[in-house]
Design an enzyme around this catalytic site. Structure first.
Site, PDB file in Angstrom:
ATOM      1  CB  ILE A 112      36.852  33.128  31.757  1.00  0.00           C
ATOM      2  CG1 ILE A 112      37.700  31.768  31.200  1.00  0.00           C
ATOM      3  CG2 ILE A 112      37.584  34.213  32.542  1.00  0.00           C
ATOM      4  CD1 ILE A 112      38.675  32.344  30.302  1.00  0.00           C
ATOM      5  CB  THR A 113      32.626  35.392  35.296  1.00  0.00           C
ATOM      6  OG1 THR A 113      33.581  35.787  36.216  1.00  0.00           O
ATOM      7  CG2 THR A 113      31.812  33.983  35.454  1.00  0.00           C
TER       8      THR A 113
ATOM      9  CE1 TYR B 216      37.299  45.433  43.179  1.00  0.00           C
ATOM     10  CE2 TYR B 216      39.199  46.053  44.261  1.00  0.00           C
ATOM     11  CZ  TYR B 216      38.693  45.360  43.454  1.00  0.00           C
ATOM     12  OH  TYR B 216      39.705  44.625  42.644  1.00  0.00           O
TER      13      TYR B 216
ATOM     14  CB  SER C  48      36.827  43.817  30.032  1.00  0.00           C
ATOM     15  OG  SER C  48      37.581  44.883  30.677  1.00  0.00           O
ATOM     16  N   GLY C  49      39.926  43.297  30.141  1.00  0.00           N
ATOM     17  CA  GLY C  49      40.893  43.362  31.140  1.00  0.00           C
ATOM     18  C   GLY C  49      41.950  41.883  31.343  1.00  0.00           C
TER      19      GLY C  49
ATOM     20  CB  ALA D 187      36.011  35.907  29.186  1.00  0.00           C
TER      21      ALA D 187
HETATM   22  N1  LIG Z   1      43.094  45.678  38.191  1.00  0.00           N
HETATM   23  C1  LIG Z   1      43.660  45.520  39.325  1.00  0.00           C
HETATM   24  O1  LIG Z   1      44.498  45.925  39.836  1.00  0.00           O
HETATM   25  C2  LIG Z   1      43.101  44.176  40.166  1.00  0.00           C
HETATM   26  C3  LIG Z   1      41.841  43.546  39.586  1.00  0.00           C
HETATM   27  N2  LIG Z   1      41.541  42.753  40.454  1.00  0.00           N
HETATM   28  C4  LIG Z   1      40.277  41.882  40.037  1.00  0.00           C
HETATM   29  O2  LIG Z   1      40.567  41.406  38.947  1.00  0.00           O
HETATM   30  C5  LIG Z   1      39.106  40.999  38.283  1.00  0.00           C
HETATM   31  C6  LIG Z   1      39.139  41.514  36.934  1.00  0.00           C
HETATM   32  O3  LIG Z   1      38.991  42.747  36.797  1.00  0.00           O
HETATM   33  P1  LIG Z   1      39.980  43.665  35.720  1.00  0.00           P
HETATM   34  O4  LIG Z   1      40.284  42.888  34.653  1.00  0.00           O
HETATM   35  O5  LIG Z   1      40.922  44.461  36.512  1.00  0.00           O
HETATM   36  O6  LIG Z   1      39.063  44.630  35.491  1.00  0.00           O
HETATM   37  P2  LIG Z   1      37.862  44.884  34.107  1.00  0.00           P
HETATM   38  O7  LIG Z   1      36.983  46.093  34.415  1.00  0.00           O
HETATM   39  O8  LIG Z   1      38.808  45.263  33.043  1.00  0.00           O
HETATM   40  O9  LIG Z   1      36.930  43.543  33.769  1.00  0.00           O
HETATM   41  C7  LIG Z   1      36.229  43.289  34.763  1.00  0.00           C
HETATM   42  C8  LIG Z   1      35.171  42.419  33.892  1.00  0.00           C
HETATM   43  O10 LIG Z   1      34.294  41.989  34.959  1.00  0.00           O
HETATM   44  C9  LIG Z   1      32.908  42.009  34.334  1.00  0.00           C
HETATM   45  N3  LIG Z   1      31.710  42.348  35.056  1.00  0.00           N
HETATM   46  C10 LIG Z   1      31.568  43.547  35.778  1.00  0.00           C
HETATM   47  N4  LIG Z   1      30.365  43.243  36.430  1.00  0.00           N
HETATM   48  C11 LIG Z   1      29.947  42.235  35.963  1.00  0.00           C
HETATM   49  C12 LIG Z   1      28.507  41.717  36.012  1.00  0.00           C
HETATM   50  N5  LIG Z   1      27.536  42.203  37.045  1.00  0.00           N
HETATM   51  N6  LIG Z   1      28.051  40.551  35.610  1.00  0.00           N
HETATM   52  C13 LIG Z   1      29.281  40.042  34.664  1.00  0.00           C
HETATM   53  N7  LIG Z   1      30.318  40.682  34.295  1.00  0.00           N
HETATM   54  C14 LIG Z   1      30.473  41.651  35.147  1.00  0.00           C
HETATM   55  C15 LIG Z   1      33.081  43.392  33.434  1.00  0.00           C
HETATM   56  O11 LIG Z   1      32.156  43.358  32.099  1.00  0.00           O
HETATM   57  P3  LIG Z   1      31.719  44.638  31.485  1.00  0.00           P
HETATM   58  O12 LIG Z   1      32.773  44.825  30.361  1.00  0.00           O
HETATM   59  O13 LIG Z   1      30.314  44.306  31.035  1.00  0.00           O
HETATM   60  O14 LIG Z   1      31.806  45.682  32.656  1.00  0.00           O
HETATM   61  C16 LIG Z   1      34.528  42.903  32.836  1.00  0.00           C
HETATM   62  O15 LIG Z   1      34.464  42.160  32.038  1.00  0.00           O
HETATM   63  C17 LIG Z   1      38.212  41.454  39.318  1.00  0.00           C
HETATM   64  O16 LIG Z   1      37.708  40.489  40.007  1.00  0.00           O
HETATM   65  C18 LIG Z   1      38.824  42.488  39.958  1.00  0.00           C
HETATM   66  O17 LIG Z   1      38.269  42.626  41.302  1.00  0.00           O
HETATM   67  C19 LIG Z   1      42.031  42.133  41.866  1.00  0.00           C
HETATM   68  C20 LIG Z   1      43.166  43.118  42.176  1.00  0.00           C
HETATM   69  C21 LIG Z   1      43.732  43.978  41.293  1.00  0.00           C
HETATM   70  C1  LIG Z   2      46.458  56.809  45.097  1.00  0.00           C
HETATM   71  C2  LIG Z   2      45.674  57.501  44.803  1.00  0.00           C
HETATM   72  C3  LIG Z   2      44.433  57.057  44.192  1.00  0.00           C
HETATM   73  C4  LIG Z   2      44.382  56.088  43.542  1.00  0.00           C
HETATM   74  C5  LIG Z   2      44.481  54.511  43.926  1.00  0.00           C
HETATM   75  C6  LIG Z   2      44.556  53.490  43.084  1.00  0.00           C
HETATM   76  C7  LIG Z   2      45.141  53.504  41.686  1.00  0.00           C
HETATM   77  C8  LIG Z   2      44.030  52.078  43.520  1.00  0.00           C
HETATM   78  C9  LIG Z   2      44.126  50.951  42.578  1.00  0.00           C
HETATM   79  C10 LIG Z   2      43.545  49.903  43.468  1.00  0.00           C
HETATM   80  C11 LIG Z   2      43.182  48.589  42.650  1.00  0.00           C
HETATM   81  C12 LIG Z   2      43.926  48.377  41.355  1.00  0.00           C
HETATM   82  C13 LIG Z   2      42.778  47.492  43.455  1.00  0.00           C
HETATM   83  C14 LIG Z   2      42.675  46.236  43.012  1.00  0.00           C
HETATM   84  O1  LIG Z   2      42.185  45.260  43.744  1.00  0.00           O
HETATM   85  C15 LIG Z   2      43.039  57.849  44.124  1.00  0.00           C
HETATM   86  C16 LIG Z   2      41.974  56.805  44.578  1.00  0.00           C
HETATM   87  C17 LIG Z   2      42.711  58.313  42.764  1.00  0.00           C
HETATM   88  C18 LIG Z   2      43.070  58.783  44.912  1.00  0.00           C
HETATM   89  C19 LIG Z   2      44.011  59.755  44.896  1.00  0.00           C
HETATM   90  C20 LIG Z   2      45.353  59.027  45.493  1.00  0.00           C
END
Ligand SMILES: NC(=O)C1=CN([C@@H]2O[C@H](COP(=O)(O)OP(=O)(O)OC[C@H]3O[C@@H](n4cnc5c(N)ncnc54)[C@H](OP(=O)(O)O)[C@@H]3O)[C@@H](O)[C@H]2O)C=CC1
Ligand SMILES: CC1=C(/C=C/C(C)=C/C=C/C(C)=C/C=O)C(C)(C)CCC1
Length: 336
Positions: free
Chosen positions: A57-58, A214, A62-63, A60
């Site tokens: 899991i890449t 992104y 966080s989040g 892993a």
């Molecule tokens: N949150 C959301 O609403 C959504 C999230 N996603 C996707 O979910 C996935 C997980 O993200 P999420 O849990 O939300 O966010 P987090 O920021 O909590 O987790 C992201 C993870 O990716 C790691 N990471 C970032 N850059 C690198 C790198 N260069 N090399 C290795 N690891 C890296 C981070 O490590 P570090 O702690 O070192 O930064 C962290 O462990 C992502 O692909 C995101 O695009 C998709 C749609 C919605």
């Molecule tokens: C509404 C709004 C914002 C929030 C956007 C959010 C919360 C986006 C989340 C996107 C995610 C989680 C994408 C995952 O793939 C901003 C940019 C602060 C600007 C002010 C208006």
């Protein structure tokens, strides 16, 4: 109407009870809606055990990745946490071992934004792991500073979210094929719909606004996943990709002040928990229902539809061919 307003403005204990009950009912309804939004992620909690399976899991530490690792560890899988920050990754590993009583958790260094790091990680896996059952491309980042590039000269968001996973998949493909049936799961995003991948600018340094990249990188994930699934047909290595929901995670940690304030209000108030966000990944990694499904997009543990642009196979092929050049694959590297 006049009667109601008249009654509300009188001083009477029945009126006070009525007002207090109404306010309590409204607050309870709002809280229930918020609670529902934060914990639901389709009703898809699978029971499948994962003993004897090895899962990479890449991201892993966080989040969503952390919750995925914890869940799969709870099912008995051997987990390789591929992370760039070894300190937080080791702390999370300790937490997972303590909570799940599964001590088959390894932390290995992987910075997806560095082709050298991806190659070192893959070489280590190829040398030490006889089999990989599931590869989960979960790591992702948003909002690199405008113009910020990786050490390889690639725009950092694209380098991390698309090119790193693209290179890693190539370097691990022989182990995955050897381990078949095996699965590749790619965490994309429904918000790909806000973007378009510009074929003339596949290394989009300086694109504005940075947040847009992104979405472009998440669209690239989708083209990659679909083309990969096509190329892996008949190998028993499946590839599926997903939207986890809108999740309260660390993904937007780079949003600057004061924009981070409305962002935080929205994510803390209404986005789902990371545990809910991990459910579709877990489903695709474990469920027997999708054992023979490949090349499909999922949301809330159900197949979802893509827009017409995402179905453009010719474009997917061009992105693939250009990606091969950008990650500098050599004739000695495995070919997919
Ligand atoms: N949150 C959301 O609403 C959504 C999230 N996603 C996707 O979910 C996935 C997980 O993200 P999420 O849990 O939300 O966010 P987090 O920021 O909590 O987790 C992201 C993870 O990716 C790691 N990471 C970032 N850059 C690198 C790198 N260069 N090399 C290795 N690891 C890296 C981070 O490590 P570090 O702690 O070192 O930064 C962290 O462990 C992502 O692909 C995101 O695009 C998709 C749609 C919605
Ligand atoms: C509404 C709004 C914002 C929030 C956007 C959010 C919360 C986006 C989340 C996107 C995610 C989680 C994408 C995952 O793939 C901003 C940019 C602060 C600007 C002010 C208006």
């Amino acid at each position: 109407m006049g009667f109601i307003f008249g009654w509300l403005s009188t001083e009477h204990y029945v009126r006070d009870i009525f007002l207090m009950t109404s306010v309590a009912a409204i607050v309870a309804t709002l809280m229930s809606i918020r609670f529902y939004l934060r914990i639901t992620a389709g009703r898809c909690f699978t029971e499948t055990k994962m003993e004897g399976k090895t899962v990479i899991i890449t991201g892993a530490n966080s989040g969503i990745g952390k919750e995925t690792a914890k869940d799969l560890a709870g099912r008995g899988a051997r987990i390789i946490m591929a992370c760039r920050n070894l300190e937080t990754a080791n702390a999370v590993k300790d937490e997972i071992v303590k909570e799940t009583k599964n001590n088959k958790i390894l932390v290995k260094k992987l910075d997806l934004g560095s082709q050298k790091s991806v190659r070192e990680f893959a070489a280590d896996i190829v040398k030490t792991e006889p089999k990989i059952d599931v590869l989960i491309h979960n790591a992702g980042m948003a909002l690199a500073f405008r113009g910020q590039t990786s050490e390889d000269g690639v725009e950092l968001t694209m380098a991390t979210n698309h090119y790193g996973p693209f290179l890693l998949t190539h370097l691990l493909i022989d182990v995955l094929k050897k381990s078949a049936p095996a699965r590749i799961v790619i965490v994309a995003s429904e918000l790909y719909r806000l973007s378009s991948v510009n074929l003339a600018k596949l290394n989009p340094i300086g694109t504005f606004p940075a947040a847009y990249l992104y979405y472009v990188s998440k669209f690239a994930n989708i083209y990659f996943a679909r083309e990969l699934a096509k190329r892996l047909e008949g190998t028993k290595v499946t590839v599926n990709f997903l939207h986890p929901g809108m999740i309260d995670s660390g993904i937007w940690r780079n949003v600057p002040f004061p924009l981070n304030l409305p962002m935080m209000a929205i994510t803390k108030g209404f986005f789902k928990t990371t545990k809910a966000g991990a459910q579709t990944t877990i489903y695709l990694a474990t469920s027997n229902e999708v054992a023979n499904v490949s090349g499909k997009y999922f949301m809330d543990c159900k197949e979802a539809t893509l827009n017409a642009a995402a179905l453009d196979e010719e474009k997917g092929l061009k992105i693939w061919e250009e990606s091969v050049k950008i990650v500098k694959l050599t004739p000695q590297d495995p070919k997919i």
